[in-house]
Scaffold this motif. Structure first.
Motif, PDB file in Angstrom:
ATOM      1  N   ILE B 104       0.895  -1.175  -0.100  1.00  0.00           N
ATOM      2  CA  ILE B 104       0.009   0.028  -0.011  1.00  0.00           C
ATOM      3  C   ILE B 104       0.797   1.156  -0.204  1.00  0.00           C
ATOM      4  CG2 ILE B 104      -1.661   1.338   1.431  1.00  0.00           C
ATOM      5  CD1 ILE B 104      -3.105  -0.791  -0.112  1.00  0.00           C
ATOM      6  N   LEU B 107       1.945   3.139  -3.214  1.00  0.00           N
ATOM      7  CA  LEU B 107       0.886   3.791  -3.993  1.00  0.00           C
ATOM      8  C   LEU B 107       1.601   5.340  -4.203  1.00  0.00           C
ATOM      9  CD1 LEU B 107      -2.589   2.919  -2.571  1.00  0.00           C
ATOM     10  CD2 LEU B 107      -1.664   2.326  -5.135  1.00  0.00           C
ATOM     11  N   ARG B 264      -9.057  -8.071  -3.476  1.00  0.00           N
ATOM     12  CA  ARG B 264      -8.416  -7.016  -3.632  1.00  0.00           C
ATOM     13  C   ARG B 264      -7.024  -7.071  -4.381  1.00  0.00           C
ATOM     14  NH1 ARG B 264      -7.183  -5.714   1.442  1.00  0.00           N
ATOM     15  NH2 ARG B 264      -7.341  -8.050   1.860  1.00  0.00           N
ATOM     16  N   CYS B 266      -4.306  -8.808  -2.964  1.00  0.00           N
ATOM     17  CA  CYS B 266      -3.216  -8.332  -1.715  1.00  0.00           C
ATOM     18  C   CYS B 266      -2.309  -9.321  -1.793  1.00  0.00           C
ATOM     19  CB  CYS B 266      -3.838  -8.506  -0.431  1.00  0.00           C
ATOM     20  SG  CYS B 266      -4.140  -9.944   0.482  1.00  0.00           S
ATOM     21  N   ASP B 296     -10.355   4.992 -10.848  1.00  0.00           N
ATOM     22  CA  ASP B 296      -9.224   4.968 -10.412  1.00  0.00           C
ATOM     23  C   ASP B 296      -8.402   3.724 -10.567  1.00  0.00           C
ATOM     24  OD1 ASP B 296      -6.709   6.013  -9.275  1.00  0.00           O
ATOM     25  OD2 ASP B 296      -7.439   6.207  -6.981  1.00  0.00           O
ATOM     26  N   ARG B 298      -5.326   2.872 -12.237  1.00  0.00           N
ATOM     27  CA  ARG B 298      -4.065   2.452 -11.616  1.00  0.00           C
ATOM     28  C   ARG B 298      -3.815   2.028 -10.378  1.00  0.00           C
ATOM     29  NH1 ARG B 298       0.982   5.586 -13.200  1.00  0.00           N
ATOM     30  NH2 ARG B 298       0.250   7.302 -11.976  1.00  0.00           N
ATOM     31  N   ALA B 299      -4.550   2.949  -9.351  1.00  0.00           N
ATOM     32  CA  ALA B 299      -4.347   2.471  -8.159  1.00  0.00           C
ATOM     33  C   ALA B 299      -4.821   1.342  -7.871  1.00  0.00           C
ATOM     34  CB  ALA B 299      -4.932   3.846  -7.122  1.00  0.00           C
ATOM     35  N   MET B 300      -6.248   1.102  -8.247  1.00  0.00           N
ATOM     36  CA  MET B 300      -7.112   0.109  -7.888  1.00  0.00           C
ATOM     37  C   MET B 300      -6.556  -1.165  -8.118  1.00  0.00           C
ATOM     38  SD  MET B 300      -9.832   0.544  -6.568  1.00  0.00           S
ATOM     39  CE  MET B 300     -11.610  -0.040  -6.253  1.00  0.00           C
ATOM     40  N   SER B 302      -3.094  -1.901  -9.377  1.00  0.00           N
ATOM     41  CA  SER B 302      -2.022  -1.984  -8.852  1.00  0.00           C
ATOM     42  C   SER B 302      -1.691  -1.716  -7.573  1.00  0.00           C
ATOM     43  CB  SER B 302      -0.963  -1.354  -9.702  1.00  0.00           C
ATOM     44  OG  SER B 302      -1.350  -1.314 -11.127  1.00  0.00           O
ATOM     45  N   ARG B 303      -2.786  -2.064  -6.502  1.00  0.00           N
ATOM     46  CA  ARG B 303      -2.932  -1.513  -5.248  1.00  0.00           C
ATOM     47  C   ARG B 303      -1.397  -1.855  -4.480  1.00  0.00           C
ATOM     48  NH1 ARG B 303      -8.234  -2.175  -1.852  1.00  0.00           N
ATOM     49  NH2 ARG B 303      -9.091  -2.463  -3.888  1.00  0.00           N
ATOM     50  N   TYR B 304      -1.217  -3.301  -4.622  1.00  0.00           N
ATOM     51  CA  TYR B 304      -0.224  -3.889  -3.499  1.00  0.00           C
ATOM     52  C   TYR B 304       1.277  -3.784  -4.233  1.00  0.00           C
ATOM     53  CZ  TYR B 304      -4.129  -4.757  -0.892  1.00  0.00           C
ATOM     54  OH  TYR B 304      -5.531  -4.444  -0.397  1.00  0.00           O
ATOM     55  N   GLY B 306       3.308  -1.534  -5.999  1.00  0.00           N
ATOM     56  CA  GLY B 306       3.892  -0.437  -6.776  1.00  0.00           C
ATOM     57  C   GLY B 306       5.228  -0.243  -6.609  1.00  0.00           C
TER      58      GLY B 306
END
Ligand code: SF4
Ligand code: SF4
Ligand code: SF4
Ligand code: FES
Lengths: 150, 324
Positions: B104, B107, B264, B266, B296, B298-300, B302-304, B306
């Motif tokens: 996280i 991000l 998600r 993870c 969102d 990119r963030a959503m 590639s959430r874990y 980065g």
């Protein structure tokens, strides 16, 4: 050297004289179309690197994004016209995936001109030459890809 | 002789340490074989001597057989601690998705360090503008790094938080010298929901909108969440969160799915180095969901993950061609 003002202007527009373009062409239509363009002695730019695939529906977005983030200036997917796919509905998948690819260009900071989906049938040699010419011309007006290595 | 263990937490939340405790009773059986020689989360141990009398340029971490490190690397201190751990520990275990992929905190890699600091400490409405203090603080690195970008990692256990079962399994295999590997499968491969290979509709729903399920009904009666139209990262996420063992008569169910929530992502990508954003966009469009509705993106997606350059500030776009 450019002589006239017009020629100078044209040259100024060329930001990338030698773009690297990957074209995924399906075996049954577009590759045959490329073949026809060749046997008909039609001219099209030498910057195109064709990769033959059995169906445009097997080109997953990661192949396109990989190419674009590892140095290709542009990528095309060419397949049979909708309804003509040798595997019946492969190109409907291609169409949906192309939408996803277009969205992802933004996520990777790439210009929309860097990806195109075109339907080219086996009999459309001239169209093949035309879309390739257009694509290369558009890419020449962009600077080299920011992902270009070396 | 018990195995000496050193544990460090770097750029983290502490959740992964809780997962160690969460091993529960089996931990009691393991403990006689383990000797924790260094673990800032549990034991007070200063890097430069209890009263600072040690060498200020040398981080004092005792020798250990196993070094467990949670968290990625955000600042110079964390980098030095990681290097010291590597020098002192025979085997280094990356614990949790922060250590494995940046997690996280990574991000933040979507912005340059200056943009990020300006946004958080200067431009945000609720903040009194201030410069980042420069003295007595370890300087931030340019971005968040996953552990294996800085030191060699021998064994990785992803997950946010990671799974107690796999920590236990890793410790057991280290104790017995057996090789350790997580399954090369996706969360979907372990998911017991019913799949019909088609999305029910084109629009993507938010998990708060009613998902169709009957609590405690057999899983075969619950339709795959993605097919119900929820964004579930199961297809592009490594299996493992369902744990190792099955309780008698119970199906092995991925953690979030068990709580009737979509995955998600993870545990990170199934294949090392693959980009869940790209794979998920492909998967969504292949099953007929509208990929443009993922907010969102990119963030959503590639959430874990980065670290490893997976998330980075977007390259400056070329100026639009001048129309003549
Ligand atoms: S992986 Fe998740 S639970 Fe573990 S330290 Fe990082 S943020 Fe916390
Ligand atoms: S998409 Fe989600 S709900 Fe569906 S099978 Fe995979 S993990 Fe299970
Ligand atoms: S279901 Fe997905 S997000 Fe939830 S714990 Fe498992 S891997 Fe993580
Ligand atoms: S075979 Fe040409 S698009 Fe499927």
């Amino acid at each position: 050297m450019a002589e006239t003002v017009m020629e100078q202007e044209q040259q100024a527009e060329i930001l990338n004289p030698d773009p690297v373009v990957i074209a995924f062409c399906c075996n049954w239509c577009s590759y045959t179309g490329a073949d026809l363009a060749g046997t008909s002695r039609l001219q099209y730019p030498p910057q195109i690197r064709i990769i033959r695939v059995m169906c445009s529906g097997m080109v997953h977005p990661n192949l396109v994004i990989d190419a674009l983030t590892k140095g290709a200036d542009g990528v095309m997917i060419c397949g049979c016209h909708l309804g003509d796919c040798h595997y019946i509905d492969g190109n409907y998948k291609t169409e949906k995936r192309a939408d996803a690819i277009k969205l992802m260009l933004e996520d990777f900071g790439l210009e929309p001109e860097r990806f195109r989906l075109e339907w080219v049938s086996a009999s459309e040699g001239p169209k093949f030459a035309q879309v390739m010419t257009d694509m290369v011309a558009a890419l020449k007006r962009l600077p080299p890809s920011s992902y270009k290595v070396g | 002789m018990p195995v000496k263990v050193a544990e460090e937490w770097l750029n983290i939340c502490g959740g992964c340490e809780v997962s160690i405790l969460d091993i529960g009773e089996p931990l009691l059986d393991l403990l006689p074989n383990l000797e924790f020689v260094h673990m800032p989360v549990l034991m007070d141990h200063k890097y430069h001597g209890q009263t600072g009398e040690g060498d200020p340029h040398k981080i004092d971490i005792p020798d250990a057989d196993v070094g467990i490190i949670s968290g990625g690397i955000r600042n110079e201190k964390e980098k030095q601690v990681a290097l010291a751990m590597r020098a002192k520990c025979k085997t280094v275990v990356a614990l949790g998705s922060c250590a494995c992929y940046g997690g996280i905190p990574a991000l933040a890699n979507m912005w340059s360090l200056t943009d990020m600091c300006d946004k958080v400490y200067k431009d945000s409405k609720s903040t009194e503008k201030a410069d980042t203090p420069k003295t007595d603080l370890p300087p931030l690195l340019d971005r968040v790094y996953a552990l294996d970008e800085v030191i060699k990692v021998d064994l990785a256990i992803p997950g946010c938080p990671t799974s107690s079962d796999w920590i236990k399994e890793a410790l057991l295999s280290l104790l017995s010298g057996k090789p350790f590997a997580m399954p090369d499968k996706s969360v979907c491969d372990e998911c017991p929901t019913k799949r019909e290979k088609k999305a029910s509709g084109g629009t993507i729903k938010r998990p708060l909108e009613n998902m169709a399920f009957k609590q405690d009904a057999p899983w075969e009666e619950t339709r795959c969440f993605m097919e119900q139209g929820y964004l579930c990262l199961g297809p592009v996420t490594r299996a493992g969160c369902a744990g190792m063992s099955m309780e008698a008569g119970e199906a092995k169910v991925p953690r979030c799915i068990k709580g009737y929530m979509p995955c998600r992502g993870c545990f990170g990508p199934v294949k090392k180095g693959s980009n869940p954003l790209v794979d998920m966009m492909g998967a969504l469009s292949s099953i007929g969901l509208k990929a443009d509705q993922v907010s969102d993106r990119r963030a959503m997606l590639s959430r874990y993950v980065g670290g490893h350059g997976m998330l980075k500030p977007l390259p400056a776009k070329a100026p639009a061609p001048v129309k003549k």
